[in-house]
Design an enzyme around this catalytic site. Structure first.
Site, PDB file in Angstrom:
ATOM      1  N   HIS A  75       0.803  -1.223   0.000  1.00 16.91           N
ATOM      2  CA  HIS A  75       0.000   0.000   0.000  1.00 16.91           C
ATOM      3  C   HIS A  75       0.838   1.277   0.000  1.00 16.91           C
ATOM      4  O   HIS A  75       0.623   2.177  -0.820  1.00 16.91           O
ATOM      5  CB  HIS A  75      -0.946   0.014   1.201  1.00 16.91           C
ATOM      6  CG  HIS A  75      -2.054  -0.986   1.104  1.00 16.91           C
ATOM      7  ND1 HIS A  75      -2.985  -1.180   2.103  1.00 16.91           N
ATOM      8  CD2 HIS A  75      -2.384  -1.860   0.120  1.00 16.91           C
ATOM      9  CE1 HIS A  75      -3.827  -2.124   1.740  1.00 16.91           C
ATOM     10  NE2 HIS A  75      -3.486  -2.552   0.545  1.00 16.91           N
ATOM     11  N   LYS A  93      -7.125  -0.099   3.718  1.00 20.15           N
ATOM     12  CA  LYS A  93      -6.309  -0.122   4.931  1.00 20.15           C
ATOM     13  C   LYS A  93      -5.390  -1.342   4.883  1.00 20.15           C
ATOM     14  O   LYS A  93      -5.645  -2.289   4.134  1.00 20.15           O
ATOM     15  CB  LYS A  93      -7.215  -0.152   6.163  1.00 20.15           C
ATOM     16  CG  LYS A  93      -8.258  -1.301   6.168  1.00 20.15           C
ATOM     17  CD  LYS A  93      -7.659  -2.641   6.458  1.00 20.15           C
ATOM     18  CE  LYS A  93      -8.555  -3.783   6.148  1.00 20.15           C
ATOM     19  NZ  LYS A  93      -7.842  -5.092   6.168  1.00 20.15           N
ATOM     20  N   ASP A 170      -4.980  -6.228  10.339  1.00 22.20           N
ATOM     21  CA  ASP A 170      -5.849  -6.536   9.202  1.00 22.20           C
ATOM     22  C   ASP A 170      -7.331  -6.438   9.548  1.00 22.20           C
ATOM     23  O   ASP A 170      -8.058  -5.622   9.005  1.00 22.20           O
ATOM     24  CB  ASP A 170      -5.531  -7.948   8.699  1.00 22.20           C
ATOM     25  CG  ASP A 170      -6.577  -8.481   7.736  1.00 22.20           C
ATOM     26  OD1 ASP A 170      -6.841  -7.794   6.739  1.00 22.20           O
ATOM     27  OD2 ASP A 170      -7.128  -9.563   8.000  1.00 22.20           O
TER      28      ASP A 170
END
Length: 331
Positions: A75, A93, A170
């Site tokens: 990311h 996220k 996560d």
């Protein structure tokens, strides 16, 4: 019309790509995935181009924005690549699995004045929007406690566990963000416990957990309790309770039907819960994308920022530290 490329053709990428293709504010230009067959299949379904090269797609002059739905450890790199190219970003996220890398990325994104939104989709769920509206309207007075239940119907695939960064970064990171969203204050102390009761061997292999509880407190004394488990045999369990000085708000699970049945053998019989997050948060994903595109069109601030992503990750790191040390951790 905002021209968009979606990075990632897995389950999250498929959701984002379909939503981009259906949104009147956007044009889906391309989907990207290192697995060529996955990119090709999704592109054919949505009538756009396919690519295996994220950098080349980001650099295209006909791409205004990118949606990042790739593994967590990619990311920060992809966000910075897009921001340096002057592209807007909607990123799943977390910012990164590593807090140091996340901090560096947030600092550079700020320096670039990048238009980046973190995809905390639960903030955009209609019921959760109503919770925040009711709190802001003073319907329950001052918030005192937030209780969050978040349970998956079953463990994710082994390969997903390997790249997820662990249950705190996560799965629970959504709950850390919702805690901040509903409390209206930053937690300053975190205490957590975690265990391996669903699949001990798999969790030990990746130094992860499948069941956890977290207690947090803000400087003013507001409290939040989070409980998560990777397996709930009865379905996808998502509930919120907010206690205030003059009342309480609750957001219960969604079901395919609200019909209740009564007979000689049972009472209050209901249909099972929705199966997974893709069904539970369908509207939230659509609303999230539309909020991103609307902010770009109107030049308004992004509803969620890389800093929000950083703060949720910091809480996750504090919770992990608490599990390891057995002590509460100051944030």
């Amino acid at each position: 019309m905002i021209r968009v490329a979606v990075l990632g053709a897995g389950r999250i990428g498929q959701i984002h790509a379909a939503n981009v293709a259906a949104n009147p504010r956007a044009q889906l230009v391309a989907v990207v995935d290192p697995v060529e067959s996955s990119a090709d299949a999704l592109a054919a379904k949505l009538n756009c181009e396919a690519s295996i090269d994220a950098a080349a797609t980001i650099a295209r002059s006909d791409v205004d924005a990118v949606v990042i739905g790739t593994p967590s450890d990619t990311h920060a790199h992809l966000m910075l690549l897009a921001a340096r190219a002057g592209k807007a970003v909607l990123c799943e996220k977390p910012v990164d699995n590593d807090l140091g890398k996340a901090d560096a990325a947030v600092a550079e994104l700020k320096q670039l004045s990048a238009k980046v939104m973190m995809a905390f989709n639960r903030r955009f769920d209609p019921s959760n929007i109503e919770l925040r509206r009711a709190i802001d309207a003073g319907e329950i007075g001052d918030v005192r406690q937030v209780i969050i239940t978040s349970r998956d119907p079953g463990l994710p695939p082994r390969d997903y566990v390997a790249h997820s960064g662990g249950i705190f970064r996560d799965m629970a990171i959504h709950d850390f963000d919702m805690a901040r969203f509903l409390l209206g204050e930053e937690p300053t102390e975190v205490y957590a416990k975690a265990s391996r009761v669903v699949n001990k061997a798999l969790m030990e292999e990746f130094n992860d957990y499948d069941t956890l509880m977290v207690v947090m407190q803000t400087a003013s004394g507001k409290q939040c309790h989070i409980n998560c488990c990777r397996e709930a045999v009865y379905g996808y369990d998502q509930r919120f309770e907010i206690l205030g000085s003059t009342g309480m708000l609750m957001n219960d699970n969604l079901r395919p039907s609200t019909v209740r049945r009564y007979n000689a053998n049972e009472t209050e019989a209901l249909q099972p819960l929705l199966n997974f997050f893709l069904q539970r948060y369908t509207d939230a994903y659509r609303n999230e994308l539309d909020a991103f595109l609307k902010a770009l069109q109107e030049g308004t601030p992004m509803p969620t920022s890389p800093w929000d992503g950083r703060q949720a990750l910091r809480l996750a790191e504090a919770a992990i530290e608490s599990v390891v040390t057995g002590r509460a951790v100051k944030v």
